[in-house]
Design an enzyme around this catalytic site. Sequence first.
Site, PDB file in Angstrom:
ATOM      1  N   GLU A 139       0.852  -1.188   0.000  1.00 53.08           N
ATOM      2  CA  GLU A 139       0.000   0.000   0.000  1.00 53.08           C
ATOM      3  C   GLU A 139       0.888   1.238   0.000  1.00 53.08           C
ATOM      4  O   GLU A 139       1.866   1.314   0.751  1.00 53.08           O
ATOM      5  CB  GLU A 139      -0.897   0.005   1.236  1.00 53.08           C
ATOM      6  CG  GLU A 139      -1.734   1.273   1.397  1.00 53.08           C
ATOM      7  CD  GLU A 139      -2.595   1.244   2.666  1.00 53.08           C
ATOM      8  OE1 GLU A 139      -2.996   0.134   3.072  1.00 53.08           O
ATOM      9  OE2 GLU A 139      -2.837   2.323   3.251  1.00 53.08           O
ATOM     10  N   GLU A 144      -2.697  11.804   2.784  1.00 50.84           N
ATOM     11  CA  GLU A 144      -3.508  11.264   3.875  1.00 50.84           C
ATOM     12  C   GLU A 144      -3.318  12.093   5.149  1.00 50.84           C
ATOM     13  O   GLU A 144      -2.251  12.653   5.406  1.00 50.84           O
ATOM     14  CB  GLU A 144      -3.111   9.814   4.150  1.00 50.84           C
ATOM     15  CG  GLU A 144      -4.007   9.104   5.152  1.00 50.84           C
ATOM     16  CD  GLU A 144      -3.630   7.646   5.335  1.00 50.84           C
ATOM     17  OE1 GLU A 144      -4.520   6.841   5.665  1.00 50.84           O
ATOM     18  OE2 GLU A 144      -2.436   7.327   5.152  1.00 50.84           O
TER      19      GLU A 144
END
Length: 444
Positions: A139, A144
């Site tokens: 990932e 974020e």
Amino acid sequence: MHKAPLLATLFASTSLFQTALSAYNLADSYTASNWFDSFLFFDQKDPTNGFVQYKNLASAAKSGLVAIDGSGDRAAVYMGVDHTTKDPAGRASVRISSKKSYNHGLFIFDLEHNPGSICGTWPAAWLLSDSGKWPIGGEIDIFEGANDDKDNKMTLHTTPGCSIEKTGFSGKVETSNCDVNAEGQGKNMGCGIQHPMRNGQSFGQGMNKDGGGVYATMWTSTDIRIYHFPRPLIPADISAGKPDPNKWGMPVAKFAGGCKIDEHFHNLNIIFNTAFCGDWAGQTWNQSSTCMQKAPTCQQYVQNNPEVFKDAYWMVRSVKVYQQQDSKMMLMRRGFGKWVGEQVDKFNNMLFGKPEDRAKTPGRLGWKRAIHGMVEMRGVGTWLRERADTVNVRFGGRPEDGQGRNGWKRAVHEMMEKRGGGEWFIKTWNKTVAWLNKHSPGGH
């Protein structure tokens, strides 16, 4: 013989060759015109235990969670959240995943607005593998944050055996072991790099005030690099659709060092989502002095204050994926022999004149024909190794004359194996040009 024309030709040919190898070609362009045909809408229970209800495309469109804003070149994709109801089952939102998965590439996210810096939110733009149980396949979190964060956080999540060095980028390392179960780190943290900027321009409201910007992620077998450009500072090559990372300077994050990238990252899909609370925003609620004063828990605040989430939306101008054609594959497709032949033609014409001027001197063309034939028949790898063997014997003796003298030969072979004939050829050529500059007539 005049040195200047020869060196000019060498430099020009090398430069063109390097440009060809480093060029990125557009593979996929996700814009308002094809966005909803290119992504799948996830509508299952949130895997991160968020206080959120993800809606499918039909439901999201009907309730106004997704839309196209503007038209033509100014069109952008709107992806928002419910900001009118107090649903005890969770706040409505969207999570989308590209239908296509990738292995390597240059991913350029043009974000006009993002949902960050609002207590209770957890927005992300990221790449996730479809290869199996998380984190198999890896990932890459490009963009974020949670709650009232002002700085973007970039993170890799992997299985054991991947860590990063703390050099070669401008961001701040928070954790260096990418293994989600690494000792000495919080569970599922991975290796994270924070991107602090003055006025919080890298994330959330600070970035939105600047008109958004671009996040570019370059994923190769060697490393994963992330660049950020506020709207006024987007490079002209990106705007022109001809991105050249070699001109962008230092990345804000570089994930490299103790990690075999291709073993840990493969078959990644592009994902956007806005979650609420859950394993990050919920667990860190009391770590924010601002958020904890608004309500005892993240869930209570998110459920009872829908109006504060009106600005928790994405406005995406585009996501463009560029692919750098593998140097070995490109040379095979075009034929390295053909390329060498073109260079030989240039040098031969310069040194001996054009073909029509030397029709009566066929002997001088033997060298050219020999190179063409050998490269075409044997392939560049074999041909260059043979040349290395010949030079090694000439300067270092035959193998049976001494093992120590074979070090240079082995080094050449190993370099070519690791880097590919093209890269090795360029570096060797550059050294040759430097030597010619110094030693040929008229040199310094």
